[in-house]
Design a protein around this motif. Structure first.
Motif, mmCIF file in Angstrom:
data_model
loop_
_atom_site.group_PDB
_atom_site.id
_atom_site.type_symbol
_atom_site.label_atom_id
_atom_site.label_comp_id
_atom_site.label_asym_id
_atom_site.label_seq_id
_atom_site.Cartn_x
_atom_site.Cartn_y
_atom_site.Cartn_z
ATOM 1 N N GLY A 34 0.816 -1.214 0.000
ATOM 2 C CA GLY A 34 0.000 0.000 0.000
ATOM 3 C C GLY A 34 0.845 1.256 0.000
ATOM 4 O O GLY A 34 0.506 2.252 -0.643
ATOM 5 N N ILE A 35 1.958 1.216 0.715
ATOM 6 C CA ILE A 35 2.865 2.361 0.761
ATOM 7 C C ILE A 35 3.481 2.591 -0.619
ATOM 8 O O ILE A 35 3.492 3.715 -1.130
ATOM 9 C CB ILE A 35 3.948 2.143 1.837
ATOM 10 C CG1 ILE A 35 3.302 2.201 3.230
ATOM 11 C CG2 ILE A 35 5.073 3.161 1.710
ATOM 12 C CD1 ILE A 35 4.193 1.764 4.363
ATOM 13 N N ILE A 36 3.949 1.534 -1.244
ATOM 14 C CA ILE A 36 4.535 1.649 -2.584
ATOM 15 C C ILE A 36 3.450 1.983 -3.605
ATOM 16 O O ILE A 36 3.633 2.859 -4.458
ATOM 17 C CB ILE A 36 5.258 0.351 -2.977
ATOM 18 C CG1 ILE A 36 6.460 0.132 -2.070
ATOM 19 C CG2 ILE A 36 5.687 0.374 -4.441
ATOM 20 C CD1 ILE A 36 7.086 -1.236 -2.191
ATOM 21 N N ALA A 97 -5.194 -9.301 -3.331
ATOM 22 C CA ALA A 97 -5.523 -9.485 -1.916
ATOM 23 C C ALA A 97 -5.679 -8.158 -1.181
ATOM 24 O O ALA A 97 -5.970 -8.144 0.009
ATOM 25 C CB ALA A 97 -4.437 -10.311 -1.231
ATOM 26 N N ASN A 98 -5.506 -7.049 -1.908
ATOM 27 C CA ASN A 98 -5.544 -5.720 -1.285
ATOM 28 C C ASN A 98 -4.595 -5.620 -0.103
ATOM 29 O O ASN A 98 -4.927 -5.068 0.943
ATOM 30 C CB ASN A 98 -6.966 -5.351 -0.853
ATOM 31 C CG ASN A 98 -7.873 -5.117 -2.021
ATOM 32 O OD1 ASN A 98 -7.460 -4.552 -3.024
ATOM 33 N ND2 ASN A 98 -9.098 -5.575 -1.924
ATOM 34 N N GLY A 103 1.095 -6.105 5.703
ATOM 35 C CA GLY A 103 -0.223 -5.579 6.055
ATOM 36 C C GLY A 103 -1.136 -6.634 6.638
ATOM 37 O O GLY A 103 -1.699 -6.472 7.727
ATOM 38 N N HIS A 104 -1.302 -7.739 5.923
ATOM 39 C CA HIS A 104 -2.195 -8.805 6.388
ATOM 40 C C HIS A 104 -1.538 -9.692 7.432
ATOM 41 O O HIS A 104 -2.115 -9.965 8.482
ATOM 42 C CB HIS A 104 -2.658 -9.678 5.214
ATOM 43 C CG HIS A 104 -3.632 -9.018 4.304
ATOM 44 N ND1 HIS A 104 -4.792 -8.434 4.746
ATOM 45 C CD2 HIS A 104 -3.621 -8.847 2.963
ATOM 46 C CE1 HIS A 104 -5.455 -7.938 3.722
ATOM 47 N NE2 HIS A 104 -4.761 -8.174 2.618
ATOM 48 N N GLY A 105 -0.328 -10.157 7.132
ATOM 49 C CA GLY A 105 0.319 -11.131 8.002
ATOM 50 C C GLY A 105 0.792 -10.558 9.319
ATOM 51 O O GLY A 105 0.451 -11.054 10.387
ATOM 52 N N ILE A 117 -6.227 -12.535 8.711
ATOM 53 C CA ILE A 117 -5.986 -13.951 8.992
ATOM 54 C C ILE A 117 -6.321 -14.802 7.780
ATOM 55 O O ILE A 117 -5.540 -15.668 7.375
ATOM 56 C CB ILE A 117 -6.785 -14.392 10.235
ATOM 57 C CG1 ILE A 117 -6.231 -13.698 11.484
ATOM 58 C CG2 ILE A 117 -6.752 -15.905 10.404
ATOM 59 C CD1 ILE A 117 -7.118 -13.811 12.711
ATOM 60 N N VAL A 118 -7.475 -14.565 7.174
ATOM 61 C CA VAL A 118 -7.889 -15.344 6.001
ATOM 62 C C VAL A 118 -6.915 -15.114 4.844
ATOM 63 O O VAL A 118 -6.490 -16.071 4.183
ATOM 64 C CB VAL A 118 -9.337 -14.995 5.597
ATOM 65 C CG1 VAL A 118 -9.706 -15.592 4.250
ATOM 66 C CG2 VAL A 118 -10.316 -15.461 6.670
ATOM 67 N N SER A 119 -6.535 -13.873 4.610
ATOM 68 C CA SER A 119 -5.585 -13.584 3.529
ATOM 69 C C SER A 119 -4.258 -14.283 3.764
ATOM 70 O O SER A 119 -3.672 -14.861 2.843
ATOM 71 C CB SER A 119 -5.343 -12.076 3.423
ATOM 72 O OG SER A 119 -6.512 -11.420 3.012
ATOM 73 N N THR A 120 -3.784 -14.259 5.007
ATOM 74 C CA THR A 120 -2.510 -14.901 5.325
ATOM 75 C C THR A 120 -2.584 -16.408 5.110
ATOM 76 O O THR A 120 -1.662 -17.009 4.541
ATOM 77 C CB THR A 120 -2.094 -14.580 6.776
ATOM 78 O OG1 THR A 120 -2.022 -13.162 6.928
ATOM 79 C CG2 THR A 120 -0.747 -15.194 7.103
ATOM 80 N N VAL A 121 -3.668 -17.018 5.543
ATOM 81 C CA VAL A 121 -3.833 -18.463 5.331
ATOM 82 C C VAL A 121 -3.781 -18.780 3.843
ATOM 83 O O VAL A 121 -3.092 -19.711 3.420
ATOM 84 C CB VAL A 121 -5.154 -18.962 5.961
ATOM 85 C CG1 VAL A 121 -5.497 -20.363 5.477
ATOM 86 C CG2 VAL A 121 -5.066 -18.926 7.481
ATOM 87 N N PHE A 122 -4.463 -17.987 3.028
ATOM 88 C CA PHE A 122 -4.505 -18.267 1.596
ATOM 89 C C PHE A 122 -3.169 -18.010 0.911
ATOM 90 O O PHE A 122 -2.763 -18.778 0.044
ATOM 91 C CB PHE A 122 -5.637 -17.488 0.909
ATOM 92 C CG PHE A 122 -6.952 -18.197 1.008
ATOM 93 C CD1 PHE A 122 -7.285 -19.196 0.112
ATOM 94 C CD2 PHE A 122 -7.848 -17.895 2.018
ATOM 95 C CE1 PHE A 122 -8.484 -19.877 0.204
ATOM 96 C CE2 PHE A 122 -9.047 -18.562 2.134
ATOM 97 C CZ PHE A 122 -9.374 -19.561 1.222
ATOM 98 N N TYR A 123 -2.435 -16.949 1.296
ATOM 99 C CA TYR A 123 -1.166 -16.760 0.590
ATOM 100 C C TYR A 123 -0.102 -17.736 1.061
ATOM 101 O O TYR A 123 0.771 -18.103 0.287
ATOM 102 C CB TYR A 123 -0.690 -15.307 0.545
ATOM 103 C CG TYR A 123 -0.239 -14.656 1.819
ATOM 104 C CD1 TYR A 123 0.903 -15.062 2.487
ATOM 105 C CD2 TYR A 123 -0.924 -13.561 2.329
ATOM 106 C CE1 TYR A 123 1.335 -14.437 3.634
ATOM 107 C CE2 TYR A 123 -0.502 -12.924 3.467
ATOM 108 C CZ TYR A 123 0.630 -13.375 4.118
ATOM 109 O OH TYR A 123 1.056 -12.744 5.242
ATOM 110 N N ILE A 124 -0.177 -18.208 2.292
ATOM 111 C CA ILE A 124 0.757 -19.247 2.732
ATOM 112 C C ILE A 124 0.456 -20.557 1.989
ATOM 113 O O ILE A 124 1.367 -21.252 1.519
ATOM 114 C CB ILE A 124 0.696 -19.456 4.258
ATOM 115 C CG1 ILE A 124 1.184 -18.211 4.986
ATOM 116 C CG2 ILE A 124 1.471 -20.692 4.691
ATOM 117 C CD1 ILE A 124 2.635 -17.879 4.783
ATOM 118 N N MET A 125 -0.831 -20.906 1.869
ATOM 119 C CA MET A 125 -1.205 -22.119 1.129
ATOM 120 C C MET A 125 -0.794 -21.992 -0.343
ATOM 121 O O MET A 125 -0.271 -22.945 -0.929
ATOM 122 C CB MET A 125 -2.708 -22.376 1.230
ATOM 123 C CG MET A 125 -3.135 -22.889 2.570
ATOM 124 S SD MET A 125 -4.876 -23.382 2.744
ATOM 125 C CE MET A 125 -5.737 -22.711 1.396
#
Length: 141
Positions: A34-36, A97-98, A103-105, A117-125
């Motif tokens: 978001g910063i970039i 993932a916006n 930001g999410h993790g 939490i949901v975003s982190t679970v999905f990008y880790i998977m």
């Protein structure tokens, strides 16, 4: 304890501290994408100096710590094309993932944000599946 674990711990503590300071000082979550993104698309022109100083810190701190650092093997591919494609895919993923891992993790999970939490679970998977596919099935990395 191996040196790479200690450096990982120090890096994690610094990211967490940076996220806490950013939230306390600005009332906003520290998300690197978001910063970039705000600098690139112009939506962050009002606080461009703040964004640029954040990015300068992200780039300069590793340079300042370099004399104390002992390199270790990361097993990253030697293929520049694979690294470039991976970077582009990560960029696309952060836009979809916006937000990104910071930001999410880091900030989202620490605030008990369901979206984080949901975003982190999905990008880790997704990362695990990508490694399994590209390393084990295709032998690319």
């Amino acid at each position: 304890m191996p040196a790479d674990w200690i450096w990982g711990l120090i890096g994690g503590l610094l990211i967490g501290l940076g996220g806490a300071v950013f939230l306390l000082a600005n009332g906003r979550v520290m998300g690197a994408s978001g910063i970039i993104g705000g600098l690139i698309d112009g939506t962050g022109h009002k606080n461009a100096a703040e964004r640029l100083s954040f990015l300068a810190g992200v780039l300069l701190l590793p340079i300042l710590l370099n004399p104390f650092y002992q390199p270790f093997s990361t097993n990253v591919t030697d293929s520049v094309a694979v690294l470039v494609i991976a970077g582009i895919l990560v960029g696309i993923g952060t836009r979809l993932a916006n937000g990104c891992t910071s930001g999410h993790g880091v900030c989202g999970i620490s605030r008990f944000s369901l979206r984080g939490i949901v975003s982190t679970v999905f990008y880790i998977m997704s990362g695990g599946l990508t490694v399994a596919l590209f390393r084990h099935a295709m032998g690319v990395i």
